[in-house]
Write an enzyme that holds these catalytic residues in place. Structure first.
Site, mmCIF file in Angstrom:
data_model
loop_
_atom_site.group_PDB
_atom_site.id
_atom_site.type_symbol
_atom_site.label_atom_id
_atom_site.label_comp_id
_atom_site.label_asym_id
_atom_site.label_seq_id
_atom_site.Cartn_x
_atom_site.Cartn_y
_atom_site.Cartn_z
ATOM 1 N N ASN A 9 0.856 -1.181 0.000
ATOM 2 C CA ASN A 9 0.000 0.000 0.000
ATOM 3 C C ASN A 9 0.899 1.241 0.000
ATOM 4 O OD1 ASN A 9 -1.446 2.278 1.033
ATOM 5 N ND2 ASN A 9 -3.098 0.905 1.628
ATOM 6 N N HIS A 12 0.975 6.165 1.670
ATOM 7 C CA HIS A 12 1.759 7.104 2.474
ATOM 8 C C HIS A 12 2.909 7.725 1.704
ATOM 9 C CE1 HIS A 12 -0.829 6.719 5.765
ATOM 10 N NE2 HIS A 12 -0.603 5.431 5.926
ATOM 11 N N ARG A 20 3.566 18.480 1.093
ATOM 12 C CA ARG A 20 4.233 19.647 0.539
ATOM 13 C C ARG A 20 3.469 20.260 -0.645
ATOM 14 N NH1 ARG A 20 9.373 21.889 0.508
ATOM 15 N NH2 ARG A 20 9.172 21.402 2.699
ATOM 16 N N HIS A 52 -5.732 3.651 -1.794
ATOM 17 C CA HIS A 52 -7.076 3.974 -1.311
ATOM 18 C C HIS A 52 -7.434 5.372 -1.806
ATOM 19 C CE1 HIS A 52 -9.805 4.350 2.545
ATOM 20 N NE2 HIS A 52 -10.461 4.639 1.428
ATOM 21 N N ARG A 54 -9.585 8.081 -1.259
ATOM 22 C CA ARG A 54 -10.525 8.538 -0.235
ATOM 23 C C ARG A 54 -11.360 9.685 -0.775
ATOM 24 N NH1 ARG A 54 -8.780 6.747 5.243
ATOM 25 N NH2 ARG A 54 -10.548 8.005 5.901
ATOM 26 N N ARG A 58 -7.139 12.810 0.558
ATOM 27 C CA ARG A 58 -6.052 13.292 1.428
ATOM 28 C C ARG A 58 -4.680 12.799 0.971
ATOM 29 N NH1 ARG A 58 -7.357 10.195 7.033
ATOM 30 N NH2 ARG A 58 -9.321 11.256 6.687
ATOM 31 N N GLU A 79 -8.660 0.336 -2.938
ATOM 32 C CA GLU A 79 -9.533 0.374 -1.763
ATOM 33 C C GLU A 79 -10.476 1.553 -1.915
ATOM 34 O OE1 GLU A 79 -7.044 0.849 1.613
ATOM 35 O OE2 GLU A 79 -6.039 -1.062 1.349
ATOM 36 N N THR A 109 -6.714 6.828 9.757
ATOM 37 C CA THR A 109 -6.618 5.767 8.758
ATOM 38 C C THR A 109 -7.848 4.890 8.954
ATOM 39 O OG1 THR A 109 -5.231 3.969 7.921
ATOM 40 C CG2 THR A 109 -5.188 4.347 10.292
ATOM 41 N N THR A 110 -8.014 3.859 8.102
ATOM 42 C CA THR A 110 -9.204 3.018 8.226
ATOM 43 C C THR A 110 -9.194 2.343 9.599
ATOM 44 O OG1 THR A 110 -8.925 2.619 5.898
ATOM 45 C CG2 THR A 110 -10.508 1.237 7.030
ATOM 46 N N GLU A 161 -10.821 -9.383 3.239
ATOM 47 C CA GLU A 161 -9.553 -8.971 3.841
ATOM 48 C C GLU A 161 -9.817 -8.812 5.326
ATOM 49 O OE1 GLU A 161 -7.075 -6.113 1.856
ATOM 50 O OE2 GLU A 161 -6.260 -5.377 3.756
ATOM 51 N N HIS A 202 -3.613 -4.300 7.670
ATOM 52 C CA HIS A 202 -3.721 -3.144 8.561
ATOM 53 C C HIS A 202 -2.851 -3.332 9.797
ATOM 54 C CE1 HIS A 202 -5.597 0.745 9.336
ATOM 55 N NE2 HIS A 202 -5.274 0.469 10.570
ATOM 56 N N GLY A 203 -1.888 -2.448 9.916
ATOM 57 C CA GLY A 203 -1.022 -2.444 11.097
ATOM 58 C C GLY A 203 0.032 -3.538 11.104
ATOM 59 N N HIS A 226 2.056 1.194 5.898
ATOM 60 C CA HIS A 226 2.739 2.163 6.746
ATOM 61 C C HIS A 226 4.119 1.694 7.191
ATOM 62 C CE1 HIS A 226 3.558 4.528 10.393
ATOM 63 N NE2 HIS A 226 2.988 5.485 9.703
HETATM 64 N N1 PXP Z 1 -5.653 -3.017 4.021
HETATM 65 C C1 PXP Z 1 -6.646 -2.091 4.082
HETATM 66 C C2 PXP Z 1 -8.011 -2.508 3.654
HETATM 67 C C3 PXP Z 1 -6.398 -0.780 4.514
HETATM 68 O O1 PXP Z 1 -7.399 0.111 4.561
HETATM 69 C C4 PXP Z 1 -5.088 -0.428 4.868
HETATM 70 C C5 PXP Z 1 -4.783 0.967 5.326
HETATM 71 O O2 PXP Z 1 -5.056 1.862 4.337
HETATM 72 C C6 PXP Z 1 -4.077 -1.397 4.762
HETATM 73 C C7 PXP Z 1 -4.392 -2.689 4.366
HETATM 74 C C8 PXP Z 1 -2.645 -1.100 5.080
HETATM 75 O O3 PXP Z 1 -2.522 -0.782 6.424
HETATM 76 P P1 PXP Z 1 -1.106 -0.291 6.977
HETATM 77 O O4 PXP Z 1 -0.785 0.995 6.279
HETATM 78 O O5 PXP Z 1 -1.358 -0.136 8.441
HETATM 79 O O6 PXP Z 1 -0.109 -1.359 6.647
#
Ligand code: PXP
Length: 256
Positions: A9, A12, A20, A52, A54, A58, A79, A109-110, A161, A202-203, A226
């Protein structure tokens, strides 16, 4: 031990660019380049690029999407929240994969999984449109909850997921972490028994990946953002992706 594929992903990377340049649309020196980031992830062995779009734009911008779809050699996983505007963009773009996520403007974040059971009526036509008109493989980003898993299968989504945020936020070695792993394991087994492809994300990071892989069967794909982008600050994006892939594919412990 299973060895899922890795979707990176890169939201970021866009976050850094927007920090900036969001207010400088005419700038000629915009960096970091999102396309270059996607290509670096692919060179390092990622199986897909996840972004994603959004509603508040953002990080990812509409123009990024078309460029990514044209340039990347692997597959795009888009996403999106279930809003008519974003769903129409996804249908027109025709990415290989889409993942429906909850979205509210205040969150950083989500934060939680999609309430597929509560939103059944709204989700059904969206899933149909994304798969029939948009040609995408639809995934629902849900908490590891049996009701949500069953609902995803009933709605005809071929992929779920599993939201690993609660696992990731629990302290290593804590009962809460063990409980979250068990919830993920059960949800994965249930989903697989219903014929669903099981993804997770996620995370996830360089520390918590291995315990997840050891405990949770059937994982086909992980989406990680991230921690890879954070690690890239120190070792570069290709190395950060390679390190994560090394953890995915090997049995040894930690790179740090
Ligand atoms: N999967 C989904 C569905 C997400 O919404 C996100 C965060 O945007 C991620 C994975 C990735 O999460 P992370 O950035 O915490 O690795």
């Amino acid at each position: 031990m299973n060895s899922p594929t890795l979707g990176v992903n890169i939201d970021h990377v866009a976050t850094l660019r927007q920090a900036r340049y969001a207010r400088l649309p005419e700038a000629h020196n915009v960096e970091p380049d999102l396309i270059a980031a996607a290509l670096a992830c692919e060179r390092a062995g990622a199986s897909g690029i996840t972004v994603h779009l959004r509603a508040d734009r953002r990080h990812l911008q509409d123009a990024d999407l078309g460029r990514l779809q044209t340039v990347i050699q692997t597959k795009l996983n888009l996403e999106l929240g279930n809003t008519p505007e974003i769903v129409a963009i996804a249908v027109a773009l025709r990415p290989a994969d889409v993942c429906l996520v909850p979205e509210n403007r205040q969150e950083i974040t989500t934060e939680g999984g999609l309430d597929a059971a509560g939103l059944r009526a709204e989700l059904a036509p969206t899933i149909r449109a994304l798969s029939a008109e948009g040609g995408a493989r639809v995934s629902l980003f849900i908490d590891p909850d049996p009701l949500q898993v069953r609902t995803a299968a009933e709605l005809g989504a071929p992929v779920i997921e599993l939201h690993t945020g609660a696992y990731a936020n629990a302290a290593p070695g804590s009962p809460a972490r063990a409980a979250e792993l068990e919830r993920l394991r059960r949800a994965s087994e249930l989903g697989a028994s219903l014929g669903l492809q099981i993804n997770a994300g996620h995370g996830l990071n360089y520390e918590n990946l291995r315990p997840l892989l050891c405990a949770v069967p059937n994982l086909a794909e992980l989406n990680i953002g991230h921690s890879i982008v954070s690690r890239a600050v120190f070792v570069g994006l290709e190395n950060a992706v390679r390190e994560m892939l090394g953890l995915l594919r090997s049995n040894d412990g930690n790179f740090r």
